[in-house]
Write an enzyme that holds these catalytic residues in place. Structure first.
Site, PDB file in Angstrom:
ATOM      1  N   ASP A  83       0.860  -1.012  -0.083  1.00 31.57           N
ATOM      2  CA  ASP A  83      -0.073  -0.195  -0.311  1.00 31.57           C
ATOM      3  C   ASP A  83       0.488   0.922   0.144  1.00 31.57           C
ATOM      4  O   ASP A  83       1.647   1.042   0.822  1.00 31.57           O
ATOM      5  CB  ASP A  83      -0.808  -0.354   1.579  1.00 31.57           C
ATOM      6  CG  ASP A  83      -1.605   1.252   1.477  1.00 31.57           C
ATOM      7  OD1 ASP A  83      -2.181   1.382   0.421  1.00 31.57           O
ATOM      8  OD2 ASP A  83      -2.753   1.458   2.306  1.00 31.57           O
TER       9      ASP A  83
ATOM     10  N   THR B   3      -7.971   2.344   9.572  1.00 29.76           N
ATOM     11  CA  THR B   3      -7.704   3.037  11.030  1.00 29.76           C
ATOM     12  C   THR B   3      -8.309   1.987  11.641  1.00 29.76           C
ATOM     13  O   THR B   3      -8.399   2.186  13.339  1.00 29.76           O
ATOM     14  CB  THR B   3      -8.363   4.517  11.083  1.00 29.76           C
ATOM     15  OG1 THR B   3      -7.653   4.971   9.647  1.00 29.76           O
ATOM     16  CG2 THR B   3      -9.238   4.792  11.899  1.00 29.76           C
TER      17      THR B   3
ATOM     18  N   HIS C 173      -7.622   9.483   4.673  1.00 27.63           N
ATOM     19  CA  HIS C 173      -6.726   8.932   5.337  1.00 27.63           C
ATOM     20  C   HIS C 173      -7.221   8.970   7.081  1.00 27.63           C
ATOM     21  O   HIS C 173      -7.341  10.340   7.690  1.00 27.63           O
ATOM     22  CB  HIS C 173      -5.788   8.562   5.534  1.00 27.63           C
ATOM     23  CG  HIS C 173      -5.282   7.231   4.155  1.00 27.63           C
ATOM     24  ND1 HIS C 173      -4.474   8.622   3.336  1.00 27.63           N
ATOM     25  CD2 HIS C 173      -5.358   6.413   3.670  1.00 27.63           C
ATOM     26  CE1 HIS C 173      -4.848   7.799   1.724  1.00 27.63           C
ATOM     27  NE2 HIS C 173      -5.210   6.616   2.305  1.00 27.63           N
TER      28      HIS C 173
END
Ligand code: 13P
Length: 280
Positions: free
Chosen positions: A81, A228, A174
């Site tokens: 990623d 998260t 994010h």
């Protein structure tokens, strides 16, 4: 079984659904995700941030991902990623990654195209597809978002790089959103149309309201990243166990509940994106 990025994204494209891509951090989060994928009969992407690849953690967790993929009856892609440069790409390939993201989104369009094309050519030589990014997806803590992805620039990027799929900025970020985001679904459709139907990737999947996730998938999102939520769910599970007077301090037993919590989260997300029952 381990599959490459283009195979798993191709499954989502053919079935008009989305592959959940879970960021993992340790063996326990890998176990939670793979248990959910097996139970739901879902293809999944398990991915590592470059920080883990650059540090010792990746050395230990990558084999756990590969072991999970080898044992699983569902397709699993091991993906890098947000690879920032060729160095992280090479390290991830050495660790066995079957999908690569190169993130040149903070560079100029020309530089992003040049870097991404180089990585696409390199990974293509060993049959591995690449995710690119155009329109920088930042953090919820940034003062402002960058400009949303332009359909015209996306069309040029896709044509000149040959990426397998494309991460876009459409109101996502994010981290934990301070207030629910409002995704620009019309832009998703416009980017799909301008690019001739490139599979699109939605970063910042933690905390996007379910209806918006579904609308984004209907418009052409084929991979959604969840990081998260994995961290918070695992941490919550650990604290719950710590506060349980009946807990065992044998660490393998201590970890059973956090693993189950990650599994439950992954099951929810797998069903949300319509990936359940798609493994065959
Ligand atoms: P979240 O941490 O917001 O879920 O985003 C994950 C992500 O997009 C990883 O690239």
């Amino acid at each position: 079984m381990l599959v490459n990025l283009q195979t798993i994204i191709g499954m989502a494209e053919a079935g008009n659904y989305c592959i959940p891509a879970f960021n993992v951090y340790n063996t326990e989060t890998v176990m939670g995700v793979i248990k959910a994928a097996e139970e739901a009969k879902a293809p999944v992407i398990i991915q590592l941030y470059p920080r883990l690849i650059n540090e010792e953690v990746g050395y230990y967790v990558a084999p756990a991902i590969l072991a999970a993929a080898a044992k699983a009856t569902v397709p699993v892609c091991f993906h890098l990623d947000h690879g920032p440069s060729e160095a992280e790409v090479v390290k991830a390939l050495k660790l066995g990654a079957s999908g690569i993201m190169i993130d040149g989104s903070t560079k100029s369009l020309d530089e992003n195209i040049a870097l991404t094309k180089h990585i696409v050519d390199m990974c293509g030589a060993i049959g591995i597809g690449v995710e690119g990014e155009i329109g920088h997806v930042g953090s919820v803590n940034d003062d402002a978002m960058d400009e949303f992805t332009s359909p015209e620039e996306a069309a040029r990027f896709v044509k000149e790089t040959g990426v397998t799929c494309l991460a876009v900025l459409i109101g996502n970020a994010h981290g934990h959103y301070k207030k629910p985001p409002k995704l620009d679904i019309e832009r998703v459709k416009a980017i799909r149309e301008a690019t001739g139907g490139i599979p699109l990737v939605l970063h910042g999947g933690s905390g996007i309201p379910d209806e918006q996730v579904k609308a984004a998938i209907a418009a052409g999102i084929r991979k959604m990243n969840i990081g998260t939520d994995v961290c918070c769910t695992f941490a919550d599970g650990t604290l719950e166990t710590l506060n349980d007077p009946k807990r065992s301090l044998a660490v393998d037993l201590f970890m059973k509940h956090p693993i189950e919590r990650v599994k439950a989260l992954a099951l929810d997300k797998i069903r949300l994106v319509g990936a359940d029952g798609r493994a065959n």
